[in-house]
Design an enzyme around this catalytic site. Structure first.
Site, short mmCIF file in Angstrom:
data_model
loop_
_atom_site.label_atom_id
_atom_site.label_comp_id
_atom_site.label_asym_id
_atom_site.label_seq_id
_atom_site.Cartn_x
_atom_site.Cartn_y
_atom_site.Cartn_z
N HIS A 1 0.85 -1.19 0.00
CA HIS A 1 0.00 0.00 0.00
C HIS A 1 0.88 1.24 0.00
O HIS A 1 2.10 1.16 0.12
CB HIS A 1 -0.98 0.00 1.17
N HIS B 1 1.25 3.89 1.99
CA HIS B 1 1.77 4.61 3.16
C HIS B 1 3.29 4.65 3.07
O HIS B 1 3.93 3.68 2.64
CB HIS B 1 1.32 3.94 4.45
N ASP C 1 5.78 4.38 5.08
CA ASP C 1 6.66 3.40 5.73
C ASP C 1 6.75 2.10 4.95
O ASP C 1 7.48 1.19 5.34
CB ASP C 1 6.21 3.14 7.17
N HIS C 2 6.02 2.02 3.83
CA HIS C 2 6.08 0.83 2.98
C HIS C 2 6.62 1.12 1.58
O HIS C 2 6.88 0.18 0.82
CB HIS C 2 4.69 0.20 2.85
N HIS D 1 -7.73 -1.79 5.57
CA HIS D 1 -6.80 -0.89 6.27
C HIS D 1 -7.39 0.51 6.17
O HIS D 1 -8.49 0.70 5.65
CB HIS D 1 -5.42 -0.99 5.63
N ASP E 1 -0.59 -3.90 5.82
CA ASP E 1 -1.29 -3.45 7.02
C ASP E 1 -2.77 -3.78 6.91
O ASP E 1 -3.40 -3.56 5.87
CB ASP E 1 -1.13 -1.94 7.19
N HIS F 1 5.74 -5.60 11.82
CA HIS F 1 5.10 -4.28 11.84
C HIS F 1 4.71 -3.88 13.26
O HIS F 1 3.57 -3.54 13.55
CB HIS F 1 3.86 -4.29 10.93
#
Length: 387
Positions: free
Chosen positions: A63, A65, A67-68, A182, A262, A331
């Site tokens: 996805h 976001h 942090d990914h 999510h 997530d 995570h």
């Protein structure tokens, strides 16, 4: 035999910590590496590991976001720094990147606005829902031309009957993806190995071949009857001169690996994840000894769900529901320190809280599977053997 190994290069959630980097998982399939997510500083983690960036052939983003995915543009720049066109090496095929809507345009814009030139071409395949915009990549579009190292990828529409995308098929693997719940659109990936040959009962077959040795040489020119085991192993029945038929063993199911982004609810991917050999599931939040005593497990779960995340108990419950053999949690909230001891030693806060989180997942996954539940830490690896 194909060697399958997962190395966790980052295991933190939204914020990195001194002991955990942002999300990144390297899946090694024989000599190649398939990367799942590339959070910020993933290239540094790769440089600190035993993995070689040049072996990365595919990247799967769960996805959008940061942090990914924030580590993907610099990683592409670093890993393609060696340009085959400047040497005697043959040009490599494009790096394939898979992910949700807007990934292609975001990566293209980032590389173009930073004037980045790659030493290798890349292509982005987007997994689209019916309502997602389609990026045509029209080279005549002045607002959205391709990056000069980009090859236009596929727009893969979801199969609404199965709630899944058919991502790719190789000679050994098939990969599907499915939407999971999510706070923004998120994906889970299921990798399934093609059926593998069954086991041969050599003790039973060897006397049959020995009995037909002379006839095989006389009628078929076979000098070494044991070489005919390859015929049986390939799935074909073997007809011997004396009329005996050696039946080929039935193929065995290949391995299955499930890697979730997530999520607070991955139920849509469950039908595709049955009997997984390994499930990688987030466990962002938990009630542990770090929390006030008055916080209940139910409240911790509600808090996790409200942000689109899961607790260890939720991960264990879901993994048991799909009959997974092994569960790996990742995570984690930045307040959970890495469990490699660190400054506090083997009995410090980090190992203690991670073991508590692991045990919470065991409660719902099953006490009989205690030895098959793990909390990932940065640079930790796990093999996926054949059963």
């Amino acid at each position: 035999m194909t060697t399958i190994n997962l190395t966790f290069l980052g295991t933190s959630s939204a914020q990195p910590s001194a002991t955990r980097n942002h999300q990144c998982i390297a899946l090694r399939l024989d000599g190649d590496i398939w990367l799942f997510d590339a959070g910020e500083a993933s290239q540094h983690q790769l440089q600190r590991s035993q993995l070689r960036m040049g072996k990365i052939e595919k990247v799967f983003v769960t996805h959008m976001h940061g942090d990914h995915c924030f580590g993907l543009p610099p990683l592409l720049c670093t890993m393609t720094n060696s340009n085959p066109s400047a040497s005697n090496e043959a040009p490599k095929p494009p790096i394939e990147i898979f992910g949700p809507s807007t990934l292609r345009r975001w990566l293209r814009s980032t590389l173009k606005l930073t004037r980045s030139t790659l030493g290798r071409q890349y292509t982005v395949h987007e997994l689209l829902l019916p309502t997602d915009p389609i990026d045509s990549g029209d080279p005549t579009d002045p607002d959205n031309p391709l990056h000069h190292n980009e090859i236009l990828g596929r727009n893969i529409l979801i199969d609404t009957a199965n709630n899944a995308w058919s991502v790719l098929t190789t000679d050994k693997w098939s990969v599907i993806a499915a939407p999971i719940v999510h706070s923004i659109p998120s994906l889970g990936y299921v990798l399934t190995e093609h059926p593998i040959p069954g086991k041969i009962d050599i003790v039973t077959i060897q006397p049959l071949l020995a009995r037909n040795k002379d006839a095989l040489l006389r009628e078929q020119g076979v000098k070494n009857p044991m070489a005919l085991l390859r015929t049986v192993q390939s799935g074909k029945d073997l007809h011997l001169p004396d009329g005996t038929v050696v039946l080929a063993p039935k193929p065995r199911p290949g391995r299955r690996i499930v890697i979730l982004g997530d999520t607070s609810d991955p139920s849509l991917i469950a039908p595709h994840a049955r009997d997984a050999d390994l499930v990688v599931h987030e466990a962002t939040n938990a009630k542990t000894f770090l929390d006030p005593p008055e916080l209940t497990y139910e409240e911790a779960e509600r808090n996790a769900i409200s942000h689109g995340h899961s607790t260890p108990q939720m991960a264990g419950r879901w993994a048991r529901g799909v009959n997974a053999r092994r569960l790996v949690l990742t995570h984690f909230s930045a307040r959970y320190k890495g469990d490699d001891g660190g400054e506090e030693g083997a009995q410090g806060e980090g190992p203690r809280v991670m073991e508590e989180i692991r045990r919470l997942a065991v409660e719902t996954f099953g006490e009989e599977r205690d030895g098959e539940v793990f909390c990932a830490r940065d640079f930790w690896s796990v093999d996926v053997p054949r059963t």
